[in-house]
Enzyme design. Structure first.
Site, PDB file in Angstrom:
ATOM      1  N   LYS A  53       7.770   4.237   0.883  1.00  0.00           N
ATOM      2  CA  LYS A  53       8.322   3.875   2.195  1.00  0.00           C
ATOM      3  C   LYS A  53       9.840   3.810   2.117  1.00  0.00           C
ATOM      4  O   LYS A  53      10.544   4.295   3.005  1.00  0.00           O
ATOM      5  CB  LYS A  53       7.716   2.541   2.670  1.00  0.00           C
ATOM      6  CG  LYS A  53       6.235   2.695   3.044  1.00  0.00           C
ATOM      7  CD  LYS A  53       5.491   1.395   3.288  1.00  0.00           C
ATOM      8  CE  LYS A  53       4.000   1.698   3.468  1.00  0.00           C
ATOM      9  NZ  LYS A  53       3.167   0.522   3.734  1.00  0.00           N
ATOM     10  N   GLN A  97       3.968  -5.662   3.040  1.00  0.00           N
ATOM     11  CA  GLN A  97       2.907  -4.858   2.436  1.00  0.00           C
ATOM     12  C   GLN A  97       1.653  -5.708   2.195  1.00  0.00           C
ATOM     13  O   GLN A  97       1.740  -6.817   1.679  1.00  0.00           O
ATOM     14  CB  GLN A  97       3.415  -4.248   1.117  1.00  0.00           C
ATOM     15  CG  GLN A  97       2.454  -3.274   0.460  1.00  0.00           C
ATOM     16  CD  GLN A  97       2.211  -2.001   1.262  1.00  0.00           C
ATOM     17  OE1 GLN A  97       3.063  -1.560   2.035  1.00  0.00           O
ATOM     18  NE2 GLN A  97       1.048  -1.415   1.102  1.00  0.00           N
ATOM     19  N   ASP A 120       4.238  -2.073  11.835  1.00  0.00           N
ATOM     20  CA  ASP A 120       2.868  -1.767  11.411  1.00  0.00           C
ATOM     21  C   ASP A 120       1.888  -1.874  12.587  1.00  0.00           C
ATOM     22  O   ASP A 120       0.751  -1.431  12.478  1.00  0.00           O
ATOM     23  CB  ASP A 120       2.412  -2.775  10.336  1.00  0.00           C
ATOM     24  CG  ASP A 120       2.579  -2.248   8.922  1.00  0.00           C
ATOM     25  OD1 ASP A 120       2.380  -1.035   8.721  1.00  0.00           O
ATOM     26  OD2 ASP A 120       2.890  -3.057   8.029  1.00  0.00           O
TER      27      ASP A 120
END
Ligand code: GUN
Length: 281
Positions: A53, A97, A120
């Site tokens: 990422k 994460q 997200d």
């Protein structure tokens, strides 16, 4: 007969080139998209994803702010960091994460992220928006899969779509996006009776169950488009999906590989959401 291989690497490259241009245009207007990437602990798979990422940010000219926190970080400490990032004007997107260490409750952390920075699309406000059909951020993996399906050439409208897996990250939002595109959607899971038979009805089959090579060629309707979300590391070290690629290739018309299918697309969609967050600030 061999299925068309839908390359997530190739499609990502194309989309990232467009996103790069978009970032350059924003930079000229004094807008510098920034993403905070938060990793708690040292899970090796999570470390790999987080690195990818950050690399994608670099490639696109998006500023990344990495936070690698100790495994023992408390829930309160993480909540304090999120609160600081929520207020930081340089940070347009916040990515925490998952999975988090067992002592941290994901259901306390995700709702603490500002919905405007929730790239997200995991915050209940954003999942609600997805369910209601007016999303700000599209969920990254399902959005990437919609692009891969488009690339296969198959229209979703009116098609029988079967999603195997009911997770909050993939299965449930995937079903919402397919339904929004006028597919007829069935969600299957570990308790589904006669899963094989259900899968064989699918024109579009999305496999997200987390079981290595579980979906065989015999589960697939001839000519179906097969999307493999699985990322399973075998004892031999080999990375395989949830679909048995060799037998599925003989039956499907198009299929995504593992690796190089869904994975890179998830990251590309995360970049897209970060740009969206920077624009709509
Ligand atoms: N863990 C597995 N997939 C994801 C994802 O898309 N986002 C985050 N934050 N964590 C994940």
């Amino acid at each position: 007969m061999g299925a068309k291989i839908i390359s997530g690497n190739e499609l990502s490259k194309k989309i990232r080139q467009q996103l790069r241009v978009q970032v350059e245009e924003l930079n000229r207007k004094g807008i510098y998209p920034g993403l905070a990437v938060v990793l708690v602990g040292s899970d090796p798979a999570s470390q790999i994803y987080v690195n990818r990422k950050q690399k994608a940010c670099e490639e696109l000219g998006i500023l990344s702010y990495p936070y690698a926190l100790d495994e023992k970080t408390s829930e309160e400490e993480l909540l304090t960091l999120i609160s600081d990032l929520n207020k930081d004007p340089k940070v347009n997107g916040i990515l925490v994460q998952l999975p988090l260490p067992a002592h941290i409750n994901e259901d306390k952390i995700i709702p603490a992220i500002s919905p405007d920075k929730d790239v997200d699309a995991f915050h209940p406000e954003n999942t609600g928006r997805i369910m209601n059909g007016n999303p700000v951020f599209l969920p990254c993996t399902p959005a990437g899969i919609m692009e891969l399906i488009k690339e296969s050439g198959m229209q979703v409208e009116g098609k029988k779509c079967v999603v195997v897996g009911r997770s909050n990250i993939v299965g449930k939002p995937m079903a919402m996006l397919l339904m929004a595109a006028n597919g007829t959607v069935t969600i299957c899971h570990s308790r589904t009776r006669d899963l094989e038979e259900e899968c064989r009805k699918a024109d579009i089959l999305v496999a997200a169950i987390g079981r290595p090579e579980y979906i065989k060629g015999s589960f697939i309707k001839p000519g179906a488009v097969v999307i493999d979300v699985g990322m399973n590391r075998l004892e031999s070290g080999k990375l395989v999906g949830d679909v048995e690629f060799s037998t599925a290739c003989e039956i499907a018309s198009a299929i995504t590989p593992v690796p190089g299918g869904v994975g890179p697309m998830t990251i590309t969609m995360l970049m897209k959401n970060t740009i969206t967050a920077a624009i709509s600030k």
